[in-house]
Motif scaffolding. Structure first.
Motif, mmCIF file in Angstrom:
data_model
loop_
_atom_site.group_PDB
_atom_site.id
_atom_site.type_symbol
_atom_site.label_atom_id
_atom_site.label_comp_id
_atom_site.label_asym_id
_atom_site.label_seq_id
_atom_site.Cartn_x
_atom_site.Cartn_y
_atom_site.Cartn_z
ATOM 1 N N MET A 304 13.179 22.323 3.411
ATOM 2 C CA MET A 304 11.986 21.597 3.895
ATOM 3 C C MET A 304 12.254 20.086 3.906
ATOM 4 N N ILE A 305 13.095 19.625 2.984
ATOM 5 C CA ILE A 305 13.429 18.190 2.925
ATOM 6 C C ILE A 305 14.337 17.836 4.113
ATOM 7 N N ALA A 306 15.282 18.738 4.425
ATOM 8 C CA ALA A 306 16.159 18.509 5.574
ATOM 9 C C ALA A 306 15.338 18.472 6.865
ATOM 10 N N ALA A 307 14.385 19.398 6.998
ATOM 11 C CA ALA A 307 13.550 19.445 8.204
ATOM 12 C C ALA A 307 12.702 18.174 8.314
ATOM 13 N N ALA A 308 12.030 17.811 7.217
ATOM 14 C CA ALA A 308 11.200 16.597 7.238
ATOM 15 C C ALA A 308 12.068 15.373 7.526
ATOM 16 N N GLY A 309 13.265 15.350 6.958
ATOM 17 C CA GLY A 309 14.185 14.227 7.177
ATOM 18 C C GLY A 309 14.585 14.112 8.639
ATOM 19 N N TYR A 310 14.824 15.244 9.261
ATOM 20 C CA TYR A 310 15.199 15.261 10.677
ATOM 21 C C TYR A 310 14.065 14.681 11.544
ATOM 22 N N TYR A 311 12.818 15.123 11.278
ATOM 23 C CA TYR A 311 11.676 14.620 12.070
ATOM 24 C C TYR A 311 11.408 13.148 11.760
ATOM 25 N N ARG A 312 11.530 12.771 10.502
ATOM 26 C CA ARG A 312 11.362 11.370 10.084
ATOM 27 C C ARG A 312 12.380 10.480 10.811
ATOM 28 N N TYR A 313 13.611 10.968 10.868
ATOM 29 C CA TYR A 313 14.679 10.192 11.513
ATOM 30 C C TYR A 313 14.374 9.995 12.995
ATOM 31 N N GLN A 314 13.855 11.026 13.656
ATOM 32 C CA GLN A 314 13.472 10.900 15.077
ATOM 33 C C GLN A 314 12.385 9.832 15.225
ATOM 34 N N LYS A 315 11.488 9.755 14.257
ATOM 35 C CA LYS A 315 10.323 8.892 14.344
ATOM 36 C C LYS A 315 10.607 7.453 13.922
ATOM 37 N N THR A 316 11.301 7.286 12.793
ATOM 38 C CA THR A 316 11.451 5.925 12.250
ATOM 39 C C THR A 316 12.892 5.477 12.036
ATOM 40 N N GLY A 317 13.856 6.325 12.375
ATOM 41 C CA GLY A 317 15.253 5.937 12.209
ATOM 42 C C GLY A 317 15.727 6.039 10.771
ATOM 43 N N PRO A 318 16.935 5.519 10.496
ATOM 44 C CA PRO A 318 17.498 5.681 9.155
ATOM 45 C C PRO A 318 16.821 4.810 8.104
ATOM 46 N N GLY A 319 17.003 5.162 6.841
ATOM 47 C CA GLY A 319 16.478 4.380 5.721
ATOM 48 C C GLY A 319 17.518 3.375 5.260
ATOM 49 N N GLU A 320 17.071 2.463 4.396
ATOM 50 C CA GLU A 320 17.961 1.427 3.860
ATOM 51 C C GLU A 320 18.689 1.969 2.630
ATOM 52 N N PHE A 321 19.926 1.545 2.445
ATOM 53 C CA PHE A 321 20.665 1.984 1.264
ATOM 54 C C PHE A 321 20.133 1.362 -0.025
ATOM 55 N N VAL A 322 19.332 0.298 0.093
ATOM 56 C CA VAL A 322 18.837 -0.376 -1.119
ATOM 57 C C VAL A 322 17.578 0.279 -1.690
ATOM 58 N N LEU A 323 17.022 1.273 -0.998
ATOM 59 C CA LEU A 323 15.721 1.759 -1.508
ATOM 60 C C LEU A 323 15.847 2.580 -2.788
ATOM 61 N N ASP A 324 14.748 2.553 -3.536
ATOM 62 C CA ASP A 324 14.691 3.133 -4.876
ATOM 63 C C ASP A 324 13.806 4.385 -4.872
ATOM 64 N N ALA A 325 13.856 5.158 -5.939
ATOM 65 C CA ALA A 325 12.949 6.301 -6.101
ATOM 66 C C ALA A 325 11.551 5.769 -6.397
ATOM 67 N N VAL A 326 10.521 6.467 -5.882
ATOM 68 C CA VAL A 326 9.138 6.042 -6.118
ATOM 69 C C VAL A 326 8.357 7.232 -6.689
ATOM 70 N N PRO A 327 8.134 7.256 -8.034
ATOM 71 C CA PRO A 327 7.501 8.414 -8.674
ATOM 72 C C PRO A 327 6.109 8.752 -8.140
ATOM 73 N N TYR A 328 5.322 7.734 -7.711
ATOM 74 C CA TYR A 328 3.967 8.010 -7.218
ATOM 75 C C TYR A 328 3.844 7.725 -5.729
ATOM 76 N N LEU A 329 4.867 8.001 -4.984
ATOM 77 C CA LEU A 329 4.858 7.740 -3.534
ATOM 78 C C LEU A 329 3.692 8.468 -2.860
ATOM 79 N N PRO A 330 2.789 7.734 -2.179
ATOM 80 C CA PRO A 330 1.685 8.423 -1.504
ATOM 81 C C PRO A 330 2.122 8.983 -0.152
ATOM 82 N N LEU A 331 1.412 9.982 0.345
ATOM 83 C CA LEU A 331 1.750 10.568 1.647
ATOM 84 C C LEU A 331 1.505 9.562 2.766
ATOM 85 N N GLU A 332 0.413 8.815 2.657
ATOM 86 C CA GLU A 332 0.081 7.855 3.690
ATOM 87 C C GLU A 332 0.901 6.601 3.519
#
Ligand code: KG4
Ligand code: ZN
Length: 332
Positions: A304-332
């Motif tokens: 499910m993470i691979a699938a969401a990642g694929y759709y996310r990548y189509q929508k917003t492109g790649p992420g930054e290598f500097v980003l950190d884990a976010v324990p309370y990341l909201p959906l919105e």
């Protein structure tokens, strides 16, 4: 596009290979049994287990997919919400892999992963749909306008639905995590044996489960042990009915009020047999369609993470290598 998915937000170490967000080539899930003896997930123990198992789980996922390192074109990993130590293991592995292979890396919101399990498995599902996300950490009713565009209609004020299942399962001596075992026990029980309270709050689509958990605890305390022993299945079924009743009522109401035809349930509790059954019955009557993932894709998994990642990548492109884990990341 072959996507490598990595999920380590809690106590499952999972690595998957998914093609174009739709076809699963492998989805290896290792559940950490070590927490059973503690009666809950111990974050530091979970981090250390992920560190030990991430490479073997990755190797198994590659072998099962029958591919080599050069075939991977995108790497997706959960960045939150979840336990920070466990998240960092998967995230670091994913970044290291993407960096050395020279392929894009995309961070994934775990909740978006759960809702994407339905998109992955049901090509027929309308991109505009209503989803009920019910897991050990979340209870949310969300209108999905399209992937990535969300209107959150309601959420829990206290315990998540899965948390309520786990707590009551513990009270019934079913071990941890006991949601699936409680479901099984309830199949031989009478859901009308005892009427536990339904927290149907006035304001729309909010949920609350702490009162129900307390009601079960009080009931067990004041009922004599012999009666409890001979009615464990009935008590389990009665508790389950109270949880499911409210989830179904609010979901059907939202689908009707918002005129949404397609409805999905996702997260660990979407594996619950009574939730699937009652939701189907009521949505059929309202002329709506119900979709839910296969059981292995309801609980935490990397496909499910691979699938969401694929759709996310189509929508917003790649992420930054500097980003950190976010324990309370909201959906919105
Ligand atoms: O989605 P998930 O694997 O982890 C979170 O993101 O929280 O969900 C795990 C939760 C646990 O609370 C577990 O007891 C519950 O899902 N669960 C169930 C069933 N299978 C798993 N609850 C009720 N009935 C089930 N069949
Ligand atoms: Zn989850």
């Amino acid at each position: 596009m072959l996507t490598l998915g990595i999920e380590t937000s809690c106590d499952e170490t999972s690595v998957a290979v998914v093609e174009d967000g739709r076809r699963i080539l492998s989805n290896v899930i290792l559940s950490q049994a070590i927490h059973t003896k503690f009666g809950g997930v111990v974050p530091e123990v979970a981090s250390r287990e992920h560190i030990k198992t991430i490479v073997p789980v990755f190797q198994q996922a590659m072998a099962e997919a029958g591919i080599t390192l050069t075939d991977i074109e995108l790497v997706a990993a959960t960045m939150g919400p979840g336990l920070v130590g466990p998240l960092l293991v998967g995230l670091s592995f994913a970044k290291g892999f993407a960096f050395t292979r020279g392929v894009p890396f995309v961070p994934v919101n775990h909740i978006e992963g759960h809702l994407a399990a339905n998109i992955l498995e049901h090509p027929d599902l309308d991109s505009h749909h209503l989803t009920l996300i019910v897991s050990g950490g979340h209870t949310m009713l969300v209108e999905v306008k399209e992937f990535g565009e969300y209107d959150i209609l309601g959420r829990t004020r206290d315990d998540a639905a899965g948390e309520a299942f786990d707590k009551v399962a513990k009270l019934l001596d079913l071990g941890y995590p006991g949601g699936a075992r409680l479901d099984k026990l309830a199949q031989n029980g009478d859901p009308t044996y005892h009427r536990f309270p339904r927290a149907v709050m006035k304001e729309g689509y909010q949920f609350s489960y702490s009162g129900l958990k307390t009601a079960v605890a009080l009931y067990l305390k004041r009922t004599d042990p012999a009666t409890v022993e001979s009615h464990r299945a009935d008590i389990a079924a009665s508790f389950q009915e109270a949880v499911v009743d409210v989830l179904v009522r609010k979901t059907v109401l939202a689908a009707t009020e918002r005129r949404i035809r397609d409805v999905t349930i996702s997260g660990g509790v979407a594996a619950n047999s009574r939730l699937r059954e009652l939701m189907k019955e009521k949505l059929d009557r309202a002329r709506k369609r119900l979709f839910y993932p296969s059981t292995a894709l309801c609980t935490d998994n990397a496909a499910m993470i691979a699938a969401a990642g694929y759709y996310r990548y189509q929508k917003t492109g790649p992420g930054e290598f500097v980003l950190d884990a976010v324990p309370y990341l909201p959906l919105e």
